[in-house]
Design an enzyme around this catalytic site. Sequence first.
Site, PDB file in Angstrom:
ATOM      1  CE1 TYR A 173      -3.983  -2.125   5.251  1.00 57.63           C
ATOM      2  CE2 TYR A 173      -3.229   0.298   5.089  1.00 57.63           C
ATOM      3  CZ  TYR A 173      -3.681  -0.744   4.331  1.00 57.63           C
ATOM      4  OH  TYR A 173      -3.813  -1.455   2.646  1.00 57.63           O
ATOM      5  CB  SER A 185      -0.763   0.196   0.982  1.00 59.55           C
ATOM      6  OG  SER A 185      -1.445   1.627   1.876  1.00 59.55           O
TER       7      SER A 185
HETATM    8  P1  NAD Z   1     -11.553  -6.265   0.113  1.00 70.04           P
HETATM    9  O1  NAD Z   1     -12.079  -6.067   1.157  1.00 70.04           O
HETATM   10  O2  NAD Z   1     -12.151  -5.774  -0.894  1.00 70.04           O
HETATM   11  O3  NAD Z   1     -10.611  -7.532  -0.468  1.00 70.04           O
HETATM   12  C1  NAD Z   1      -9.945  -8.537   0.424  1.00 70.04           C
HETATM   13  C2  NAD Z   1     -10.574  -9.746   0.495  1.00 70.04           C
HETATM   14  O4  NAD Z   1      -9.717 -10.179   1.893  1.00 70.04           O
HETATM   15  C3  NAD Z   1     -12.092 -10.130   1.272  1.00 70.04           C
HETATM   16  O5  NAD Z   1     -12.898 -10.470   0.070  1.00 70.04           O
HETATM   17  C4  NAD Z   1     -11.826 -10.120   2.574  1.00 70.04           C
HETATM   18  O6  NAD Z   1     -13.122 -11.042   2.832  1.00 70.04           O
HETATM   19  C5  NAD Z   1     -10.654 -10.790   2.217  1.00 70.04           C
HETATM   20  N1  NAD Z   1     -10.177 -11.086   3.758  1.00 70.04           N
HETATM   21  C6  NAD Z   1     -10.000 -10.722   5.384  1.00 70.04           C
HETATM   22  N2  NAD Z   1      -9.756 -11.368   5.804  1.00 70.04           N
HETATM   23  C7  NAD Z   1      -8.769 -12.467   5.589  1.00 70.04           C
HETATM   24  C8  NAD Z   1      -9.072 -13.742   6.182  1.00 70.04           C
HETATM   25  N3  NAD Z   1      -8.634 -13.340   8.029  1.00 70.04           N
HETATM   26  N4  NAD Z   1      -8.864 -14.290   5.668  1.00 70.04           N
HETATM   27  C9  NAD Z   1      -9.285 -14.385   4.135  1.00 70.04           C
HETATM   28  N5  NAD Z   1      -9.547 -13.633   3.503  1.00 70.04           N
HETATM   29  C10 NAD Z   1      -9.773 -12.228   4.578  1.00 70.04           C
HETATM   30  O7  NAD Z   1      -9.916  -5.016   0.157  1.00 70.04           O
HETATM   31  P2  NAD Z   1      -9.150  -4.728  -0.644  1.00 70.04           P
HETATM   32  O8  NAD Z   1      -8.476  -3.361  -0.892  1.00 70.04           O
HETATM   33  O9  NAD Z   1      -9.101  -5.447  -2.248  1.00 70.04           O
HETATM   34  O10 NAD Z   1      -7.782  -5.299  -0.307  1.00 70.04           O
HETATM   35  C11 NAD Z   1      -6.285  -6.488  -1.219  1.00 70.04           C
HETATM   36  C12 NAD Z   1      -5.632  -5.767  -0.555  1.00 70.04           C
HETATM   37  O11 NAD Z   1      -5.327  -4.356  -0.611  1.00 70.04           O
HETATM   38  C13 NAD Z   1      -4.870  -5.286   0.871  1.00 70.04           C
HETATM   39  O12 NAD Z   1      -3.869  -5.886   0.921  1.00 70.04           O
HETATM   40  C14 NAD Z   1      -5.857  -3.576   0.672  1.00 70.04           C
HETATM   41  O13 NAD Z   1      -4.372  -3.643   2.498  1.00 70.04           O
HETATM   42  C15 NAD Z   1      -4.425  -3.680  -0.407  1.00 70.04           C
HETATM   43  N6  NAD Z   1      -4.649  -1.490   0.003  1.00 70.04           N
HETATM   44  C16 NAD Z   1      -6.134  -1.962  -0.631  1.00 70.04           C
HETATM   45  C17 NAD Z   1      -5.982   0.120  -0.948  1.00 70.04           C
HETATM   46  C18 NAD Z   1      -7.377   0.503  -1.043  1.00 70.04           C
HETATM   47  O14 NAD Z   1      -8.007   1.300  -1.421  1.00 70.04           O
HETATM   48  N7  NAD Z   1      -8.942  -0.499  -1.513  1.00 70.04           N
HETATM   49  C19 NAD Z   1      -4.811   0.797  -0.892  1.00 70.04           C
HETATM   50  C20 NAD Z   1      -4.008   0.094  -0.778  1.00 70.04           C
HETATM   51  C21 NAD Z   1      -3.604  -1.234  -0.298  1.00 70.04           C
END
Ligand code: NAD
Length: 269
Positions: free
Chosen positions: A155, A142
């Site tokens: 975070y 991130s």
């Molecule tokens: P998201 O919630 O849509 O996807 C994450 C998925 O992980 C979900 O489907 C959730 O059910 C699953 N999950 C959560 N906890 C879990 C667990 N303990 N075991 C198994 N599955 C689990 O969110 P996203 O934004 O797509 O996140 C994906 C990655 O992107 C993460 O590492 C997040 O930190 C990173 N990220 C997101 C953003 C943003 O703005 N959305 C920005 C920077 C980085």
Amino acid sequence: GWLQNEVALITGGGSGLGLALVERFLKEGASVAVLERSAEKCTDLEQKFDGQVLAIQGDVCSAADNQNAVKATVARFGKLDCFIGNAAVWDHGARLINTSMEQLDKGFDELFAINVKGYLLGAKAAAAELVKSCGSMIFTLSNSAFYAEGGGPLYTASKHAAVGLIRELAFELAPKVRVNGVGPCGMKTDLRGPQALGQQDTRIMDSRSPDAIKAILPLQFFPEPEEFTGPFVLLASRQNNQTLTGVMINADAGLGIRGIRNVAGGLEL
Ligand code: NAD
């Protein structure tokens, strides 16, 4: 496709970036398995991709669930070439001063268990198969892996910890396995927060707006999850990546070169 005959296991592939990676990796010719906590999202995955994606319900915090996911992937597809640690939760920017001692205490355990221990246990479960296939690991970082205010201390510290994990594993698993990270910026996903902070039902866009995200980015657009998938394909591809390991790709629309007085220098161009 760049990933013809490759087999990938993606954690948190049920929505957001993980789901975009599932779609992109399939398009590039890979076979894809997902470890996902939400049973509903697992059912959706099986239906959406007509049984083509192996959706394994489980928790990345559990050693047994990680081991089971790798076993099931190899049983179904015969090998594993790429492990993508991606499942995480956010903290919606919960700051030190505004968060109670109890919430920080419990929130740390919950968030670090997913964001850091989940990556570590996933890497451990996948390592032997990746050594066999001379494959690679990729971890979703991130902007919070590099800069402040992309989250609160929980975070931000968790994503910095993931950088340390990548560096150490890239060393320990060389020369057989390449280990890298991709750090996206804000995007509209289902990203939620820890129960300990009362954020289990709060999604990222409940506390951030597309316009606010766009405004701070030098490239001045609000990226879709699929627009972050290119670097993952690059890192996973054997033809395109023979030399990158221990590398973090800042896929953050230019946050690192943001100006002091102007977000972007070429707004008038
Ligand atoms: P998201 O919630 O849509 O996807 C994450 C998925 O992980 C979900 O489907 C959730 O059910 C699953 N999950 C959560 N906890 C879990 C667990 N303990 N075991 C198994 N599955 C689990 O969110 P996203 O934004 O797509 O996140 C994906 C990655 O992107 C993460 O590492 C997040 O930190 C990173 N990220 C997101 C953003 C943003 O703005 N959305 C920005 C920077 C980085």
